[in-house]
Design a protein around this motif. Sequence first.
Motif, short mmCIF file in Angstrom:
data_model
loop_
_atom_site.label_atom_id
_atom_site.label_comp_id
_atom_site.label_asym_id
_atom_site.label_seq_id
_atom_site.Cartn_x
_atom_site.Cartn_y
_atom_site.Cartn_z
N GLU A 1 -19.67 0.44 5.74
CA GLU A 1 -18.48 0.39 4.66
C GLU A 1 -17.37 1.35 5.35
OE1 GLU A 1 -19.87 1.27 0.68
OE2 GLU A 1 -20.76 -0.89 0.61
N THR A 2 -17.77 2.73 5.67
CA THR A 2 -16.53 3.36 6.13
C THR A 2 -15.83 2.75 7.31
OG1 THR A 2 -17.98 5.13 5.47
CG2 THR A 2 -16.30 5.77 7.04
N ALA B 1 -13.60 0.03 6.38
CA ALA B 1 -12.63 0.36 5.47
C ALA B 1 -11.44 1.08 6.90
CB ALA B 1 -12.66 1.62 4.58
N ALA B 2 -11.95 1.68 7.73
CA ALA B 2 -11.10 2.27 8.83
C ALA B 2 -10.50 1.02 9.42
CB ALA B 2 -11.95 3.16 9.70
N GLY C 1 -9.87 -2.00 8.52
CA GLY C 1 -8.71 -2.19 7.28
C GLY C 1 -7.48 -1.75 7.39
N SER C 2 -7.60 -0.13 7.49
CA SER C 2 -6.41 0.73 7.49
C SER C 2 -5.77 0.47 8.87
CB SER C 2 -6.88 2.03 7.46
OG SER C 2 -7.45 2.34 6.05
N THR D 1 -3.79 -2.70 8.84
CA THR D 1 -2.71 -2.79 8.08
C THR D 1 -1.72 -2.34 8.63
OG1 THR D 1 -3.97 -2.78 5.91
CG2 THR D 1 -1.63 -1.99 5.69
N GLY E 1 -5.64 -6.58 6.35
CA GLY E 1 -6.02 -5.21 6.09
C GLY E 1 -6.02 -4.86 4.70
N LEU E 2 -4.90 -5.04 3.81
CA LEU E 2 -4.90 -4.82 2.50
C LEU E 2 -5.90 -5.19 1.68
CD1 LEU E 2 -3.23 -3.23 0.31
CD2 LEU E 2 -2.16 -5.36 -0.12
N ASN F 1 -9.08 -3.30 2.44
CA ASN F 1 -9.27 -2.12 1.97
C ASN F 1 -9.52 -2.22 0.33
OD1 ASN F 1 -8.93 -0.17 3.82
ND2 ASN F 1 -6.70 -0.64 3.86
N SER G 1 -12.71 -0.57 -1.39
CA SER G 1 -12.32 0.51 -2.47
C SER G 1 -13.17 -0.14 -3.77
CB SER G 1 -11.02 0.68 -2.96
OG SER G 1 -10.22 1.01 -1.77
#
Length: 85
Positions: A10-11, A14-15, A17-18, A21, A50-51, A54, A58
């Motif tokens: 998941e980390t 998320a990275a 995805g950031s 973005t 990417g948003l 994220n 989240s």
Amino acid sequence: MSETTTAVAETSAAAIGSKATLTGGATSAAGFFMGIDWMGWIGIGVAVLGLVINLYFSWQRNLREKEIHELKKRKYMGGCDVEQD
């Protein structure tokens, strides 16, 4: 899948995805400033993707933290036999 493996997956997602973005936003701006319309639209698409990534992770983290919170409350109230690591 173990708890550690899930957290790492998941980390990293998320990275990604950031970064997607930020990359999408930069590509979009560069494309529009250079007058390359298709490049701008692709950049916007990458930024939106990417948003969405994220937001999804989240939301998952929020559900997991809410569940942990409820278990801790029940443990403190004496309602369950949960062992804490």
